[in-house]
Motif scaffolding. Sequence first.
Motif, PDB file in Angstrom:
ATOM      1  N   UNK A 173      21.497 -63.339 -17.651  1.00 33.01           N
ATOM      2  CA  UNK A 173      21.959 -62.675 -18.870  1.00 33.01           C
ATOM      3  C   UNK A 173      22.336 -61.229 -18.612  1.00 33.01           C
ATOM      4  N   UNK A 174      21.594 -60.536 -17.775  1.00 31.91           N
ATOM      5  CA  UNK A 174      21.972 -59.160 -17.447  1.00 31.91           C
ATOM      6  C   UNK A 174      23.192 -59.135 -16.539  1.00 31.91           C
ATOM      7  N   UNK A 175      23.304 -60.126 -15.644  1.00 30.94           N
ATOM      8  CA  UNK A 175      24.452 -60.168 -14.733  1.00 30.94           C
ATOM      9  C   UNK A 175      25.767 -60.333 -15.488  1.00 30.94           C
ATOM     10  N   UNK A 176      25.816 -61.273 -16.431  1.00 32.25           N
ATOM     11  CA  UNK A 176      27.087 -61.594 -17.080  1.00 32.25           C
ATOM     12  C   UNK A 176      27.450 -60.606 -18.185  1.00 32.25           C
ATOM     13  N   UNK A 177      26.520 -59.752 -18.579  1.00 26.84           N
ATOM     14  CA  UNK A 177      26.844 -58.797 -19.629  1.00 26.84           C
ATOM     15  C   UNK A 177      27.957 -57.850 -19.185  1.00 26.84           C
ATOM     16  N   UNK A 178      27.919 -57.423 -17.941  1.00 27.41           N
ATOM     17  CA  UNK A 178      28.903 -56.462 -17.451  1.00 27.41           C
ATOM     18  C   UNK A 178      29.833 -57.017 -16.380  1.00 27.41           C
ATOM     19  N   UNK A 179      29.392 -58.031 -15.670  1.00 24.11           N
ATOM     20  CA  UNK A 179      30.160 -58.506 -14.518  1.00 24.11           C
ATOM     21  C   UNK A 179      30.978 -59.739 -14.856  1.00 24.11           C
ATOM     22  N   UNK A 180      31.914 -60.054 -13.940  1.00 24.06           N
ATOM     23  CA  UNK A 180      32.695 -61.269 -14.083  1.00 24.06           C
ATOM     24  C   UNK A 180      33.752 -61.161 -15.165  1.00 24.06           C
ATOM     25  N   UNK A 181      34.422 -62.286 -15.401  1.00 24.25           N
ATOM     26  CA  UNK A 181      35.470 -62.323 -16.430  1.00 24.25           C
ATOM     27  C   UNK A 181      35.271 -63.447 -17.433  1.00 24.25           C
ATOM     28  N   UNK A 182      34.581 -64.522 -17.035  1.00 26.12           N
ATOM     29  CA  UNK A 182      34.393 -65.698 -17.892  1.00 26.12           C
ATOM     30  C   UNK A 182      33.009 -66.258 -17.622  1.00 26.12           C
ATOM     31  N   UNK A 183      32.260 -66.559 -18.668  1.00 23.52           N
ATOM     32  CA  UNK A 183      30.909 -67.074 -18.450  1.00 23.52           C
ATOM     33  C   UNK A 183      30.501 -67.989 -19.589  1.00 23.52           C
ATOM     34  N   UNK A 184      29.503 -68.814 -19.317  1.00 21.24           N
ATOM     35  CA  UNK A 184      28.862 -69.609 -20.355  1.00 21.24           C
ATOM     36  C   UNK A 184      27.950 -68.692 -21.169  1.00 21.24           C
ATOM     37  N   UNK A 185      27.907 -68.947 -22.476  1.00 19.85           N
ATOM     38  CA  UNK A 185      27.217 -68.024 -23.380  1.00 19.85           C
ATOM     39  C   UNK A 185      26.626 -68.817 -24.541  1.00 19.85           C
ATOM     40  N   UNK A 186      25.579 -68.288 -25.126  1.00 18.05           N
ATOM     41  CA  UNK A 186      25.018 -68.892 -26.337  1.00 18.05           C
ATOM     42  C   UNK A 186      24.338 -67.814 -27.176  1.00 18.05           C
ATOM     43  N   UNK A 187      24.046 -68.167 -28.397  1.00 20.73           N
ATOM     44  CA  UNK A 187      23.348 -67.243 -29.285  1.00 20.73           C
ATOM     45  C   UNK A 187      22.540 -68.031 -30.294  1.00 20.73           C
ATOM     46  N   UNK A 188      21.374 -67.507 -30.626  1.00 18.51           N
ATOM     47  CA  UNK A 188      20.605 -68.046 -31.728  1.00 18.51           C
ATOM     48  C   UNK A 188      21.135 -67.528 -33.057  1.00 18.51           C
ATOM     49  N   UNK A 189      20.438 -67.860 -34.114  1.00 17.33           N
ATOM     50  CA  UNK A 189      20.902 -67.542 -35.467  1.00 17.33           C
ATOM     51  C   UNK A 189      20.698 -66.073 -35.799  1.00 17.33           C
ATOM     52  N   UNK A 190      21.603 -65.541 -36.567  1.00 19.96           N
ATOM     53  CA  UNK A 190      21.502 -64.225 -37.201  1.00 19.96           C
ATOM     54  C   UNK A 190      22.632 -64.142 -38.224  1.00 19.96           C
ATOM     55  N   UNK A 191      22.541 -63.248 -39.200  1.00 18.81           N
ATOM     56  CA  UNK A 191      23.649 -63.118 -40.137  1.00 18.81           C
ATOM     57  C   UNK A 191      24.935 -62.736 -39.409  1.00 18.81           C
ATOM     58  N   UNK A 192      26.060 -63.116 -39.954  1.00 18.63           N
ATOM     59  CA  UNK A 192      27.346 -62.782 -39.341  1.00 18.63           C
ATOM     60  C   UNK A 192      27.489 -61.272 -39.218  1.00 18.63           C
ATOM     61  N   UNK A 193      27.010 -60.552 -40.206  1.00 19.37           N
ATOM     62  CA  UNK A 193      27.047 -59.083 -40.145  1.00 19.37           C
ATOM     63  C   UNK A 193      26.303 -58.567 -38.927  1.00 19.37           C
ATOM     64  N   UNK A 194      25.141 -59.156 -38.622  1.00 23.86           N
ATOM     65  CA  UNK A 194      24.356 -58.722 -37.466  1.00 23.86           C
ATOM     66  C   UNK A 194      25.051 -59.097 -36.164  1.00 23.86           C
TER      67      UNK A 194
END
Length: 535
Positions: A420-441
């Motif tokens: 997760x720390x690696x793909x935050x800044x590096x690379x160009x394309x990665x697999x990603x996911x997110x848990x729930x939160x309001x759209x505003x958040x």
Amino acid sequence: MRDTSPRPLPSPHRFPGLRRRGFLAATGAASLGALALAGCGGAGTGPADDAGEGGGPPRKGGRLRAAFAGGGAGETLDPHMANLFVDVARAKALFDKLADYGADLSARPRLAERWEPNRTLDRWRVTLREAVFHDGRPVTAKDVLYSYRRIADPERAFRARASLEPVDLDASRATGERTVEFVLKRPTAEFPNVLAAFGAYIVPEGATGFDRKPVGSGPFRFRSFTPGRSAVFTRHDDYWEGPPHLDEIEFVVANEESARVNALLGGQIEYAHELNPATARAHEDGGRIGIVRLRGSAMQAFCMKTDRPPFDDARVRRAFFLIADREELVDGALSGAGEVGNDLFGKGYEYYADGLPQRAQDLDRARALLKQAGAEDLKVTLDTSAVAAGFTEAASIFRDQAAKAGVTVEVRMGSKDSYWSDVLDRGTLCCYRSGAMPIEAHVSQRLLTDSTTNATRWRHEDFDALYRQAQSTRDKGGRAALYERMQRRLHAEGGFLVWGFADWIIGTARTVKGVETEAPANTLDWARFDTVWLA
């Protein structure tokens, strides 16, 4: 019934299959037998008796062991640094926020007993409930202001910093021991979402050194912590919402899903976070373990970095939207345990732009866009890891889909410990996911120019301005219209290729009761152990 009286905690060496050494390599899965220790009794070895099976009244006592994927030796108990699901589970056991998200993603009061805006929505008065920290000190307005000012430190990359941006913390002040007046930089209609922001935990004034002996106001107290291995917390009898049923909770790190399942089957743990759909199907009707499905909890996506080639060209991003066969990805990567996405976060949540047409695969149009962009023979690297269910499968499926459009996708496996720390800044394309939160958040934390977890590098001042305008709009219909404008732009040219929303799957011993079944990941009642008991 099994004995649930307190007992000495076992040494981590009794669980060789849960030791970090076995989980470092992306392809070096722990053997299925590594956790099935002969003669290792305990909870979860079989169905509960009649009282346990029916639930019955909550019972006091016992130790629950919960296994999560972890972040390696760099793990911390600093609640403002919480990024992984295990971080959040530990943080919510030790600490509290002023508010948190309910199952419907609305803000629910926690340490804040109530909140009241002024007429112009640029000042909010928050009254704290009576609560105490683990060392007996009361939770006060000064603790709240210290916590928020620490999070807002521009020199630190705390997760909730972007969410607190609307607050003028220099002007905000304590108006009493348990009252805070928050002064805002602009009118903010949905300020309670700020109080519930991911990572906005309240710590004692001046608190530092969270990994040595953290003090919070949560339902459990610190006992021990070994980064990347284990954390043990004990019941906080003076918790404002009532003491937990459990005597102790132990968080065990097991990065391999097979390790978590085998530990659950072998009675070495009672709670296994994040199981694969295939595993859930195999055990759902077997009677040995319980399966909890939190429907549509996790956004599943490919993340394109919009600030660098080839994805700095919107035509390439649009082509990738059209390459994806979302139904094939849901069926193949999630074994059908989810629903298709439409390149937007928050399906089913308030303000979701459900009027936009569902995007479908169109390889001819994708090839035409790539040709316009001068990228007919495009080669890209897709970063993935076994850090999350379905990631490696999704990468392989998308690689094959892209080949049909003339795009060569090279799949690169990353470390589960640092993915997760690696793909935050590096690379160009990665697999990603997110848990729930309001759209505003989601917007504030991931899509604003100064968002600390802006993985797509989406940085547009006019988009930021629309967000601020939405925040300041008192009329709900007006806010909805602005959020729809923002989502239409993201749908057309954003960096998130959202292909699905996965069920969140948890495995429990048959003796475990009180696990909430209607709590999307990241909400108040997800991974909440003060309301759980052992039958």
